[in-house]
Design an enzyme around this catalytic site. Sequence first.
Site, mmCIF file in Angstrom:
data_model
loop_
_atom_site.group_PDB
_atom_site.id
_atom_site.type_symbol
_atom_site.label_atom_id
_atom_site.label_comp_id
_atom_site.label_asym_id
_atom_site.label_seq_id
_atom_site.Cartn_x
_atom_site.Cartn_y
_atom_site.Cartn_z
ATOM 1 N N CYS A 2 -27.013 14.648 10.535
ATOM 2 C CA CYS A 2 -25.991 14.917 9.522
ATOM 3 C C CYS A 2 -24.909 15.727 10.211
ATOM 4 O O CYS A 2 -25.127 16.886 10.573
ATOM 5 C CB CYS A 2 -26.566 15.683 8.343
ATOM 6 S SG CYS A 2 -25.319 16.111 7.084
ATOM 7 N N GLU A 103 -21.862 9.157 7.153
ATOM 8 C CA GLU A 103 -22.502 8.592 8.338
ATOM 9 C C GLU A 103 -21.694 7.370 8.764
ATOM 10 O O GLU A 103 -20.955 6.788 7.955
ATOM 11 C CB GLU A 103 -23.954 8.187 8.064
ATOM 12 C CG GLU A 103 -24.913 9.347 7.866
ATOM 13 C CD GLU A 103 -25.155 10.170 9.130
ATOM 14 O OE1 GLU A 103 -24.608 9.786 10.198
ATOM 15 O OE2 GLU A 103 -25.881 11.165 9.045
#
Length: 222
Positions: A2, A103
Amino acid sequence: MCGRFSLEEDINKLQQYFNFEVAEEITPRFNIAPSQRILTIISNGQNRRAGTMKWGLVPFWAKEEKIGYKMINARSESIEEKPSFKHAFKRRRCLIVATGFYEWQKTEEGKQPYRFIMKDNRPFAFAGLWETWKKGEKPLHTCTIITTTPNAVTEDIHDRMPVILKEEDYDSWMDPHNQDTELLKTLLVPYAAEEMAKYKVSDLVNSPRNDVADVLTPLNSL
């Protein structure tokens, strides 16, 4: 991993959601990147207190602050074994508040960014660890986001996702008196896919300098 997320919700609404006290001024953020200061919540087992910490954990024993650039994430599978994280895992756990995270999917045309949110657009909390490093000119508070295996919403984009905690687990996670590491590890699982959604966003998000509301806009709406 992340490596980028958002937190654009009003601070007063966040306090209603997460029930914390805060003394710092918190402004909306759309494209939060490592090494920046991020909103975290800690607890003494009774009261929740929020403030900002630098994203990238610097272990208390580290000789240099720059180690934090490699510590933006901690893998859940080995968290109680790694020297960088095992001490914080026992006593210094926190919530890291977000409204969405990003992402990138590899394609033939390049990397396509996606934003992941809750279907009802509510804010949520990543499972985090924090530390205080005291070898600089003044104490430095830093944190990291724990990651786990992907769920059905994230798996076709990336092989890791941040641990998103259930609301009923917040207190147990943050309580420094709770040192049952086996129980705590059961919380570090993929979040329920049916409660999440994703959509494509523009490559504007690729640069942390673009901390603007436009990075939240679905690509097909531009």
